[in-house]
Motif scaffolding. Sequence first.
Motif, PDB file in Angstrom:
ATOM      1  N   LEU A  86       0.823  -1.211   0.000  1.00 33.47           N
ATOM      2  CA  LEU A  86       0.000   0.000   0.000  1.00 33.47           C
ATOM      3  C   LEU A  86       0.854   1.256   0.000  1.00 33.47           C
ATOM      4  O   LEU A  86       0.487   2.272   0.584  1.00 33.47           O
ATOM      5  CB  LEU A  86      -0.927  -0.018   1.223  1.00 33.47           C
ATOM      6  N   ASP A  87       1.975   1.194  -0.670  1.00 31.71           N
ATOM      7  CA  ASP A  87       2.875   2.340  -0.771  1.00 31.71           C
ATOM      8  C   ASP A  87       2.129   3.550  -1.347  1.00 31.71           C
ATOM      9  O   ASP A  87       1.357   3.421  -2.297  1.00 31.71           O
ATOM     10  CB  ASP A  87       4.047   1.969  -1.680  1.00 31.71           C
ATOM     11  N   ARG A  88       2.368   4.719  -0.781  1.00 34.21           N
ATOM     12  CA  ARG A  88       1.706   5.946  -1.244  1.00 34.21           C
ATOM     13  C   ARG A  88       2.449   6.607  -2.406  1.00 34.21           C
ATOM     14  O   ARG A  88       1.948   7.570  -2.989  1.00 34.21           O
ATOM     15  CB  ARG A  88       1.589   6.950  -0.099  1.00 34.21           C
ATOM     16  N   LYS A  89       3.629   6.135  -2.717  1.00 37.63           N
ATOM     17  CA  LYS A  89       4.405   6.755  -3.789  1.00 37.63           C
ATOM     18  C   LYS A  89       3.688   6.593  -5.128  1.00 37.63           C
ATOM     19  O   LYS A  89       3.354   5.490  -5.545  1.00 37.63           O
ATOM     20  CB  LYS A  89       5.794   6.125  -3.858  1.00 37.63           C
ATOM     21  N   ALA A  90       3.449   7.702  -5.802  1.00 36.70           N
ATOM     22  CA  ALA A  90       2.705   7.681  -7.063  1.00 36.70           C
ATOM     23  C   ALA A  90       3.461   6.912  -8.138  1.00 36.70           C
ATOM     24  O   ALA A  90       4.681   7.015  -8.265  1.00 36.70           O
ATOM     25  CB  ALA A  90       2.435   9.109  -7.535  1.00 36.70           C
ATOM     26  N   TYR A  91       2.718   6.134  -8.903  1.00 37.41           N
ATOM     27  CA  TYR A  91       3.285   5.367 -10.016  1.00 37.41           C
ATOM     28  C   TYR A  91       3.391   6.279 -11.226  1.00 37.41           C
ATOM     29  O   TYR A  91       2.444   6.977 -11.571  1.00 37.41           O
ATOM     30  CB  TYR A  91       2.379   4.178 -10.334  1.00 37.41           C
ATOM     31  N   GLN A  92       4.533   6.274 -11.878  1.00 38.49           N
ATOM     32  CA  GLN A  92       4.722   7.130 -13.044  1.00 38.49           C
ATOM     33  C   GLN A  92       3.946   6.603 -14.247  1.00 38.49           C
ATOM     34  O   GLN A  92       3.993   5.408 -14.558  1.00 38.49           O
ATOM     35  CB  GLN A  92       6.211   7.234 -13.387  1.00 38.49           C
ATOM     36  N   TRP A  93       3.235   7.502 -14.913  1.00 40.12           N
ATOM     37  CA  TRP A  93       2.408   7.104 -16.047  1.00 40.12           C
ATOM     38  C   TRP A  93       3.241   6.457 -17.155  1.00 40.12           C
ATOM     39  O   TRP A  93       2.854   5.430 -17.719  1.00 40.12           O
ATOM     40  CB  TRP A  93       1.656   8.311 -16.611  1.00 40.12           C
ATOM     41  N   ASP A  94       4.406   7.034 -17.460  1.00 39.84           N
ATOM     42  CA  ASP A  94       5.244   6.495 -18.528  1.00 39.84           C
ATOM     43  C   ASP A  94       5.681   5.071 -18.203  1.00 39.84           C
ATOM     44  O   ASP A  94       5.706   4.208 -19.085  1.00 39.84           O
ATOM     45  CB  ASP A  94       6.475   7.381 -18.742  1.00 39.84           C
ATOM     46  N   THR A  95       6.007   4.834 -16.948  1.00 33.20           N
ATOM     47  CA  THR A  95       6.414   3.490 -16.520  1.00 33.20           C
ATOM     48  C   THR A  95       5.256   2.517 -16.661  1.00 33.20           C
ATOM     49  O   THR A  95       5.419   1.386 -17.140  1.00 33.20           O
ATOM     50  CB  THR A  95       6.896   3.519 -15.052  1.00 33.20           C
ATOM     51  N   LEU A  96       4.075   2.950 -16.225  1.00 31.01           N
ATOM     52  CA  LEU A  96       2.895   2.102 -16.301  1.00 31.01           C
ATOM     53  C   LEU A  96       2.575   1.743 -17.751  1.00 31.01           C
ATOM     54  O   LEU A  96       2.256   0.588 -18.063  1.00 31.01           O
ATOM     55  CB  LEU A  96       1.707   2.822 -15.663  1.00 31.01           C
ATOM     56  N   ALA A  97       2.671   2.722 -18.640  1.00 28.17           N
ATOM     57  CA  ALA A  97       2.355   2.494 -20.056  1.00 28.17           C
ATOM     58  C   ALA A  97       3.311   1.487 -20.691  1.00 28.17           C
ATOM     59  O   ALA A  97       2.917   0.685 -21.534  1.00 28.17           O
ATOM     60  CB  ALA A  97       2.392   3.816 -20.819  1.00 28.17           C
ATOM     61  N   SER A 109      -7.684   7.429 -13.862  1.00 29.42           N
ATOM     62  CA  SER A 109      -7.626   8.882 -13.755  1.00 29.42           C
ATOM     63  C   SER A 109      -6.338   9.286 -13.041  1.00 29.42           C
ATOM     64  O   SER A 109      -5.697   8.467 -12.367  1.00 29.42           O
ATOM     65  CB  SER A 109      -8.823   9.402 -12.969  1.00 29.42           C
ATOM     66  N   GLU A 110      -5.955  10.559 -13.177  1.00 29.36           N
ATOM     67  CA  GLU A 110      -4.756  11.040 -12.496  1.00 29.36           C
ATOM     68  C   GLU A 110      -4.902  10.890 -10.985  1.00 29.36           C
ATOM     69  O   GLU A 110      -3.948  10.527 -10.276  1.00 29.36           O
ATOM     70  CB  GLU A 110      -4.504  12.507 -12.860  1.00 29.36           C
ATOM     71  N   HIS A 111      -6.110  11.134 -10.473  1.00 25.38           N
ATOM     72  CA  HIS A 111      -6.359  10.982  -9.035  1.00 25.38           C
ATOM     73  C   HIS A 111      -6.153   9.534  -8.600  1.00 25.38           C
ATOM     74  O   HIS A 111      -5.476   9.260  -7.602  1.00 25.38           O
ATOM     75  CB  HIS A 111      -7.789  11.419  -8.707  1.00 25.38           C
ATOM     76  N   ALA A 112      -6.692   8.586  -9.365  1.00 30.99           N
ATOM     77  CA  ALA A 112      -6.557   7.171  -9.020  1.00 30.99           C
ATOM     78  C   ALA A 112      -5.105   6.728  -9.112  1.00 30.99           C
ATOM     79  O   ALA A 112      -4.618   5.969  -8.264  1.00 30.99           O
ATOM     80  CB  ALA A 112      -7.431   6.324  -9.927  1.00 30.99           C
ATOM     81  N   LEU A 113      -4.402   7.209 -10.126  1.00 29.10           N
ATOM     82  CA  LEU A 113      -3.005   6.846 -10.309  1.00 29.10           C
ATOM     83  C   LEU A 113      -2.169   7.353  -9.139  1.00 29.10           C
ATOM     84  O   LEU A 113      -1.285   6.659  -8.635  1.00 29.10           O
ATOM     85  CB  LEU A 113      -2.482   7.423 -11.626  1.00 29.10           C
ATOM     86  N   THR A 114      -2.478   8.547  -8.680  1.00 30.57           N
ATOM     87  CA  THR A 114      -1.743   9.132  -7.558  1.00 30.57           C
ATOM     88  C   THR A 114      -2.023   8.387  -6.266  1.00 30.57           C
ATOM     89  O   THR A 114      -1.115   8.126  -5.463  1.00 30.57           O
ATOM     90  CB  THR A 114      -2.126  10.613  -7.390  1.00 30.57           C
ATOM     91  N   GLN A 115      -3.286   8.039  -6.033  1.00 36.58           N
ATOM     92  CA  GLN A 115      -3.678   7.432  -4.765  1.00 36.58           C
ATOM     93  C   GLN A 115      -3.340   5.943  -4.671  1.00 36.58           C
ATOM     94  O   GLN A 115      -3.128   5.424  -3.568  1.00 36.58           O
ATOM     95  CB  GLN A 115      -5.179   7.618  -4.553  1.00 36.58           C
ATOM     96  N   SER A 116      -3.295   5.255  -5.786  1.00 35.71           N
ATOM     97  CA  SER A 116      -3.128   3.801  -5.731  1.00 35.71           C
ATOM     98  C   SER A 116      -1.692   3.359  -5.513  1.00 35.71           C
ATOM     99  O   SER A 116      -1.455   2.202  -5.152  1.00 35.71           O
ATOM    100  CB  SER A 116      -3.670   3.164  -7.014  1.00 35.71           C
ATOM    101  N   GLY A 117      -0.725   4.251  -5.723  1.00 32.63           N
ATOM    102  CA  GLY A 117       0.663   3.910  -5.457  1.00 32.63           C
ATOM    103  C   GLY A 117       1.114   2.702  -6.253  1.00 32.63           C
ATOM    104  O   GLY A 117       0.872   2.590  -7.454  1.00 32.63           O
ATOM    105  N   GLN A 118       1.769   1.739  -5.561  1.00 34.67           N
ATOM    106  CA  GLN A 118       2.324   0.577  -6.244  1.00 34.67           C
ATOM    107  C   GLN A 118       1.256  -0.415  -6.701  1.00 34.67           C
ATOM    108  O   GLN A 118       1.558  -1.400  -7.378  1.00 34.67           O
ATOM    109  CB  GLN A 118       3.338  -0.119  -5.341  1.00 34.67           C
ATOM    110  N   LEU A 119      -0.004  -0.164  -6.325  1.00 31.28           N
ATOM    111  CA  LEU A 119      -1.098  -1.007  -6.820  1.00 31.28           C
ATOM    112  C   LEU A 119      -1.594  -0.558  -8.192  1.00 31.28           C
ATOM    113  O   LEU A 119      -2.473  -1.192  -8.774  1.00 31.28           O
ATOM    114  CB  LEU A 119      -2.268  -0.978  -5.835  1.00 31.28           C
TER     115      LEU A 119
END
Length: 408
Positions: A158-169, A185-195
């Motif tokens: 449940l890490d809070r660190k935001a996942y980078q969009w480029d990495t995810l893509a 969404s940007e909000h979901a991407l920010t909140q979900s962290g490593q999930l």
Amino acid sequence: MRQSKLLATQLQKRDPNAWTALLREQMETKELVVTAVSANPIRPRNKNSRRTTRYLLALAGHSDPITLIGRHISATEALFYSQFSLRLTKLAPQCFFLHQPEPGSDGWAVLDDLPDDILPSRWSVDDVSGIIEKMAYQHAAFSDQVDDLVNAGFALLLDRKAYQWDTLAVEQAVYFEEGPAAILSEHALTQSGQLAPRFLQAANGLVVMRDLGGWPGILGETHLTAVSDLLDDPVPLLEPLRQLPATLLHGDPNNFNWRVTVFDDQRLAAWQTAAIGPGICDLVCFIEQFSLLEDAESGMLKTRPLWPINEETMIDTYMLALSQRLGSRVNTRALRQAIPAARCLYVLTNWFPHFATWFEEMPNKFTWQKINRMALSEFADTPLHGFMQLRPYLSGVFERFLLAYRSL
């Protein structure tokens, strides 16, 4: 614990001298001699299962062979056996040999062959209670040791660190290039962290199920709307869990990974999904998969006809066992209140990513609806039989999910 690549190769090639040297070192005896080694591959449970082999070692002066397990392991599992398994001697397999994985490849370990005397279908009340108590023992042993676990290399669930969009893509390119390409969404991407990768897969699973018109009797629009809401704003789901003390999770303590003996002993194998998070996630994972059994003849999954104890008793047993070990450090009220969140997280990160893989062979919407109107007997002797007979189980999973969602 040896890590020589050469010795690993010799052991895999069934060299009696190599096995003799290994056992003499582990058992601290110079008299032991391995005279012959045979190997029996263990059937993988699914396409993602690690290659596992049972080795039978004939010993000079002994009529019965001893057995050990050779297992290809990931970096996470190697980390567990190299640094932490000795702190769980009553739970984890003993590791006789470990060759650490190199980048891009598997490692290899020789493990104790845990007795599996009592199949999950025959577990008694005492067996299940023992499993729950062992789970609490595991979580208590690593309670509030997040820094040590992180420094060792385990991932924060449940890490809070935001996942980078480029990495995810890049990492999940298949869902953008070939699949439904649902995005967070940007909000979901920010909140979900490593999930974030699992949530992205869940979003794609949601698109697949909506394109199919849901799943009659299992997943209706109410369920799909609930999933959509949680993926759009995961804070109500994640925050109750992030407020709990973290510990070392097994990650997948299902029926198939437990070994129960006639001597009232319960052991847990397959630590490749170990991570850091609230212990209640392991408990809910065990409960949600408790109904799934494996048919000995076909290898297909079936539903447990009767539970030896109910869910509430499992939860009570866990809370009591945890309190006995940690005393006032346990906030059982907060743990209980977080169970709906853990249940929703389990469904989102397990079942909906599974649905996302269906886009590769997605049935026609009308064919799908027709299939679901057919009786189970009509699927006999077809590849769909094993899957369709799980419909009552899945119906329960998603009804519990909906109740949990409404409790957040």
